[in-house]
Motif scaffolding. Structure first.
Motif, short mmCIF file in Angstrom:
data_model
loop_
_atom_site.label_atom_id
_atom_site.label_comp_id
_atom_site.label_asym_id
_atom_site.label_seq_id
_atom_site.Cartn_x
_atom_site.Cartn_y
_atom_site.Cartn_z
N LEU A 66 1.98 2.56 -3.34
CA LEU A 66 0.98 3.00 -4.31
C LEU A 66 1.24 4.40 -4.84
O LEU A 66 0.63 4.81 -5.82
CB LEU A 66 -0.43 2.95 -3.69
N LEU B 287 -3.47 -5.19 1.29
CA LEU B 287 -3.13 -5.19 -0.14
C LEU B 287 -1.88 -6.02 -0.36
O LEU B 287 -0.85 -5.80 0.28
CB LEU B 287 -2.91 -3.76 -0.63
N ARG C 239 0.82 -1.21 0.00
CA ARG C 239 0.00 0.00 0.00
C ARG C 239 0.86 1.26 0.00
O ARG C 239 0.56 2.23 -0.69
CB ARG C 239 -0.93 0.02 1.20
N ASP D 250 -6.18 1.25 -2.53
CA ASP D 250 -5.92 2.10 -1.38
C ASP D 250 -6.79 1.70 -0.20
O ASP D 250 -6.34 1.67 0.95
CB ASP D 250 -6.15 3.56 -1.76
N ARG E 209 -1.02 -5.35 -6.12
CA ARG E 209 -0.38 -4.09 -6.46
C ARG E 209 0.25 -4.18 -7.85
O ARG E 209 0.20 -3.24 -8.63
CB ARG E 209 0.67 -3.76 -5.40
#
Length: 249
Positions: free
Chosen positions: A81, A165, A78, A159, A170
């Motif tokens: 990101l 995540l 995350r 998100d 991703r």
């Protein structure tokens, strides 16, 4: 990346004993002593961007200015990101430039362009075939079920997943955004260089400024070579691979 207020800088920590430590991402304030902007940006396009050389000499970095450590050994999926998010902004920037070129060309054509002497029309606006082709190209990826329509929703979903995540999820998001970069680059370069076929020779006047759209997108798309995005997407499609996490992937 630099702005008028701050610069985001990456660098490797050197310990007191001379050995190298973590590779950190830090924020340097624009008025920090030791930061100097060269003011030497003189390239094609992007005239209003905060670009050019930045020199750092004995700049003190407080703990609160450290964004975090780079590399998958320290970053969570995350936290990483930020890169696909920026890449998605760039993809939409290119589509926005194409849309701006189309809007400017339409206004000029309706108000200024004159028909060619062999045309069967009395108005320059009678160029619907080429205008229609450019309009369709400009909308590619911007809406609907295509890649551009999916990117925002997928980014928000990633998100919202927070610490749950995964790196695989991703990676799938990064590949989708890479596809957007490819499509938006092709569309923007095509539209901004061919709008003159709708507007006519007089539209090349510097007073019209229609060339600024091409200059801006031509320069910006070169910073992150789209050929490597094509290779990433192709390798993922054939082999299911994801590129390693970097500040560009």
């Amino acid at each position: 990346m630099s702005t008028g207020d701050a610069s985001v800088v990456s660098g490797t920590v050197r310990r007191p004993d001379g050995t190298l430590g973590e590779h950190l991402l830090v924020v340097v304030r624009g008025d920090d002593p030791g930061l100097h902007r060269g003011g030497d940006w003189d390239n094609l396009g992007q005239r209003l961007s905060a670009r050019g050389s930045v020199t750092l000499h004995d700049v003190r970095i407080a703990p609160e200015q450290v964004v975090g450590a780079l590399g998958t050994d320290h970053a969570t999926a995350r936290a990483s990101l930020v890169t696909p998010a920026i890449q998605s902004v760039f993809g939409n920037l290119y589509l926005g430039i194409a849309q701006g070129a189309l809007a400017t060309a339409r206004e000029y054509t309706l108000g200024t362009s004159r028909p060619w002497l062999l045309s069967d029309s009395r108005a320059g606006r009678r160029r619907p075939v080429r205008a229609g082709q450019l309009r369709a190209a400009g909308l590619l990826g911007a809406r609907g079920p295509g890649v551009g329509g999916r990117v925002g929703a997928e980014l928000a979903r990633a998100d919202a997943a927070g610490v749950s995540l995964t790196w695989e999820a991703r990676g799938e998001l990064a590949e989708l955004i890479a596809a957007l970069k490819i499509a938006s680059t092709d569309v923007a370069l095509h539209v901004t260089s061919t709008v003159f076929e709708v507007t006519g020779a007089r539209a090349t006047s510097n007073a019209v400024g229609l060339d600024r759209f091409w200059r801006n997108v031509r320069t910006h798309t070169l910073h992150d070579p789209v050929a490597y995005k094509q290779r990433e997407v192709g390798d993922h499609f054939l082999n299911g691979t994801h590129p390693p996490f970097t500040l560009y992937t």
